[in-house]
Design a protein around this motif. Sequence first.
Motif, PDB file in Angstrom:
ATOM      1  N   ALA A 122       0.828  -1.206   0.000  1.00 42.05           N
ATOM      2  CA  ALA A 122       0.000   0.000   0.000  1.00 42.05           C
ATOM      3  C   ALA A 122       0.861   1.254   0.000  1.00 42.05           C
ATOM      4  N   ALA A 123       1.950   1.236   0.752  1.00 41.60           N
ATOM      5  CA  ALA A 123       2.853   2.390   0.786  1.00 41.60           C
ATOM      6  C   ALA A 123       3.502   2.617  -0.572  1.00 41.60           C
ATOM      7  N   HIS A 124       3.916   1.531  -1.209  1.00 40.83           N
ATOM      8  CA  HIS A 124       4.522   1.649  -2.532  1.00 40.83           C
ATOM      9  C   HIS A 124       3.506   2.171  -3.544  1.00 40.83           C
ATOM     10  N   THR A 125       2.280   1.676  -3.483  1.00 41.01           N
ATOM     11  CA  THR A 125       1.230   2.147  -4.386  1.00 41.01           C
ATOM     12  C   THR A 125       0.928   3.625  -4.169  1.00 41.01           C
ATOM     13  N   PHE A 126       0.909   4.047  -2.895  1.00 41.93           N
ATOM     14  CA  PHE A 126       0.650   5.451  -2.581  1.00 41.93           C
ATOM     15  C   PHE A 126       1.742   6.354  -3.144  1.00 41.93           C
ATOM     16  N   ILE A 127       2.991   5.929  -3.010  1.00 33.81           N
ATOM     17  CA  ILE A 127       4.106   6.719  -3.537  1.00 33.81           C
ATOM     18  C   ILE A 127       4.014   6.826  -5.059  1.00 33.81           C
ATOM     19  N   MET A 128       3.654   5.715  -5.712  1.00 32.83           N
ATOM     20  CA  MET A 128       3.514   5.752  -7.162  1.00 32.83           C
ATOM     21  C   MET A 128       2.341   6.633  -7.595  1.00 32.83           C
ATOM     22  N   ALA A 129       1.274   6.657  -6.784  1.00 35.87           N
ATOM     23  CA  ALA A 129       0.114   7.482  -7.129  1.00 35.87           C
ATOM     24  C   ALA A 129       0.454   8.967  -7.073  1.00 35.87           C
ATOM     25  N   ILE A 130       1.338   9.345  -6.145  1.00 35.75           N
ATOM     26  CA  ILE A 130       1.735  10.752  -6.034  1.00 35.75           C
ATOM     27  C   ILE A 130       2.438  11.226  -7.304  1.00 35.75           C
ATOM     28  N   MET A 131       3.113  10.305  -8.002  1.00 33.92           N
ATOM     29  CA  MET A 131       3.796  10.666  -9.240  1.00 33.92           C
ATOM     30  C   MET A 131       2.824  11.190 -10.286  1.00 33.92           C
ATOM     31  N   MET A 132       1.562  10.793 -10.202  1.00 33.98           N
ATOM     32  CA  MET A 132       0.568  11.189 -11.197  1.00 33.98           C
ATOM     33  C   MET A 132      -0.002  12.588 -10.947  1.00 33.98           C
ATOM     34  N   ILE A 133       0.312  13.188  -9.794  1.00 37.22           N
ATOM     35  CA  ILE A 133      -0.255  14.491  -9.437  1.00 37.22           C
ATOM     36  C   ILE A 133       0.714  15.593  -9.862  1.00 37.22           C
ATOM     37  N   PRO A 134       0.328  16.471 -10.789  1.00 38.31           N
ATOM     38  CA  PRO A 134       1.223  17.572 -11.182  1.00 38.31           C
ATOM     39  C   PRO A 134       1.426  18.565 -10.046  1.00 38.31           C
ATOM     40  N   ALA A 135       2.570  19.217 -10.064  1.00 30.03           N
ATOM     41  CA  ALA A 135       2.867  20.200  -9.010  1.00 30.03           C
ATOM     42  C   ALA A 135       1.906  21.379  -9.065  1.00 30.03           C
ATOM     43  N   GLN A 136       1.407  21.695 -10.258  1.00 31.86           N
ATOM     44  CA  GLN A 136       0.506  22.836 -10.402  1.00 31.86           C
ATOM     45  C   GLN A 136      -0.807  22.635  -9.652  1.00 31.86           C
ATOM     46  N   VAL A 137      -1.206  21.378  -9.442  1.00 26.39           N
ATOM     47  CA  VAL A 137      -2.479  21.099  -8.768  1.00 26.39           C
ATOM     48  C   VAL A 137      -2.415  21.470  -7.291  1.00 26.39           C
ATOM     49  N   SER A 138      -1.289  21.213  -6.659  1.00 32.74           N
ATOM     50  CA  SER A 138      -1.168  21.406  -5.212  1.00 32.74           C
ATOM     51  C   SER A 138      -0.459  22.696  -4.823  1.00 32.74           C
ATOM     52  N   ILE A 139      -0.078  23.530  -5.778  1.00 32.42           N
ATOM     53  CA  ILE A 139       0.736  24.694  -5.464  1.00 32.42           C
ATOM     54  C   ILE A 139      -0.020  25.721  -4.608  1.00 32.42           C
ATOM     55  N   ILE A 140      -1.331  25.884  -4.832  1.00 32.44           N
ATOM     56  CA  ILE A 140      -2.096  26.862  -4.058  1.00 32.44           C
ATOM     57  C   ILE A 140      -2.186  26.435  -2.594  1.00 32.44           C
ATOM     58  N   GLY A 141      -2.513  25.165  -2.373  1.00 32.40           N
ATOM     59  CA  GLY A 141      -2.559  24.668  -0.998  1.00 32.40           C
ATOM     60  C   GLY A 141      -1.204  24.719  -0.320  1.00 32.40           C
ATOM     61  N   PHE A 142      -0.157  24.438  -1.097  1.00 31.93           N
ATOM     62  CA  PHE A 142       1.200  24.485  -0.539  1.00 31.93           C
ATOM     63  C   PHE A 142       1.575  25.907  -0.139  1.00 31.93           C
ATOM     64  N   MET A 143       1.215  26.879  -0.975  1.00 28.51           N
ATOM     65  CA  MET A 143       1.495  28.276  -0.647  1.00 28.51           C
ATOM     66  C   MET A 143       0.764  28.692   0.627  1.00 28.51           C
ATOM     67  N   ALA A 144      -0.502  28.293   0.752  1.00 24.22           N
ATOM     68  CA  ALA A 144      -1.270  28.636   1.951  1.00 24.22           C
ATOM     69  C   ALA A 144      -0.654  28.000   3.193  1.00 24.22           C
ATOM     70  N   PHE A 145      -0.196  26.770   3.062  1.00 28.98           N
ATOM     71  CA  PHE A 145       0.417  26.082   4.200  1.00 28.98           C
ATOM     72  C   PHE A 145       1.719  26.758   4.599  1.00 28.98           C
ATOM     73  N   MET A 146       2.526  27.148   3.633  1.00 29.05           N
ATOM     74  CA  MET A 146       3.781  27.833   3.934  1.00 29.05           C
ATOM     75  C   MET A 146       3.542  29.180   4.604  1.00 29.05           C
ATOM     76  N   LYS A 147       2.472  29.880   4.218  1.00 26.12           N
ATOM     77  CA  LYS A 147       2.142  31.147   4.866  1.00 26.12           C
ATOM     78  C   LYS A 147       1.722  30.928   6.315  1.00 26.12           C
ATOM     79  N   GLN A 148       1.002  29.855   6.572  1.00 18.37           N
ATOM     80  CA  GLN A 148       0.532  29.573   7.924  1.00 18.37           C
ATOM     81  C   GLN A 148       1.682  29.275   8.882  1.00 18.37           C
ATOM     82  N   ILE A 149       2.714  28.607   8.384  1.00 15.35           N
ATOM     83  CA  ILE A 149       3.842  28.256   9.259  1.00 15.35           C
ATOM     84  C   ILE A 149       4.978  29.273   9.167  1.00 15.35           C
ATOM     85  N   GLY A 150       4.774  30.337   8.400  1.00 16.40           N
ATOM     86  CA  GLY A 150       5.735  31.428   8.357  1.00 16.40           C
ATOM     87  C   GLY A 150       6.966  31.200   7.503  1.00 16.40           C
ATOM     88  N   LEU A 151       6.894  30.294   6.552  1.00 22.35           N
ATOM     89  CA  LEU A 151       8.047  30.018   5.696  1.00 22.35           C
ATOM     90  C   LEU A 151       7.887  30.573   4.277  1.00 22.35           C
TER      91      LEU A 151
END
Length: 293
Positions: A122-151
């Motif tokens: 299951a862990a290996h499958t999960f890691i492989m599934a992440i490969m299918m997600i483009p960085a552009q999809v998660s960039i907004i959430g990542f930016m919000a998270f970085m702002k929350q933790i001050g980085l």
Amino acid sequence: MAKNAEVEASYSGRIRATKIFRTIICVILCIISVFPFYLMIVNSTLDSNTIKTGVHLLPGSFAQFGKNFSGLMAKAQGVGTSLWGAMLHSAIISVPATILTVYCSTLTAYGLTVYNFKLKNAAHTFIMAIMMIPAQVSIIGFMAFMKQIGLYGSYLTLIIPAAAAPSTVYFMKQYMQGALSVEIIEAARIDGSSEFSTFNRIALPLMKPAMATQAIFAFIASWNNLYTPTMMITKIKKYTLPMFVQGLKSDAIRVNYGYVYVGLTLTVLPLLIVYFILSKYIIAGVALGGVKE
């Protein structure tokens, strides 16, 4: 006997023809790969008006290269950061990001290869599934998270995420299945070696060719990265080298392509240095793998 000689001669001729054809294909592919870099270096020795007229195969003068370089240094004042400062910023990001990518990915692949646990597949499958997600999809959430933790706006936002590299984990795991013997790991455990000691002293040396290969890819990806730094870096004085080169082309009407190509040439030089440093480990690994008992 004569018939056998004719058969052997025909077979040798086919092998020779195959080798010649294969060599020609390799030479053509090599030329296609090197040609863009050659044009980049040639254009760095030409003035902007000459570059606009079309493709030029012969380089200009070294004096023109000096003028382009001097103009690039003067143009950097309008960008907001110096060329050397931008190169330093890229190095500050790329070097630790590459180390994190290679080490953490190798450690993850080691865990998936050596250890047996219920959620291993299951862990290996999960890691492989992440490969299918483009960085552009998660960039907004990542930016919000970085702002929350001050980085947000810090280089750490470009370094720490490098520890999670699914494609590198996949490559390392595939290589480790053939290069790493589980019996060696078990023997080290019997001798009293700790898990991290076994990994660092036994597994890592065996993985040098794969690590060198992925280090080259990781460094190139981090050094040439423009999308994520543009989203995360807010201060001009922290610009990376790709952002600096992009700043040279901010005014499309008055852009000087001689300056741009000098900047691109200087951008590529560290990549070539890293490749030549690490390529010896790749060649050594191929030579070692080609020896069969």
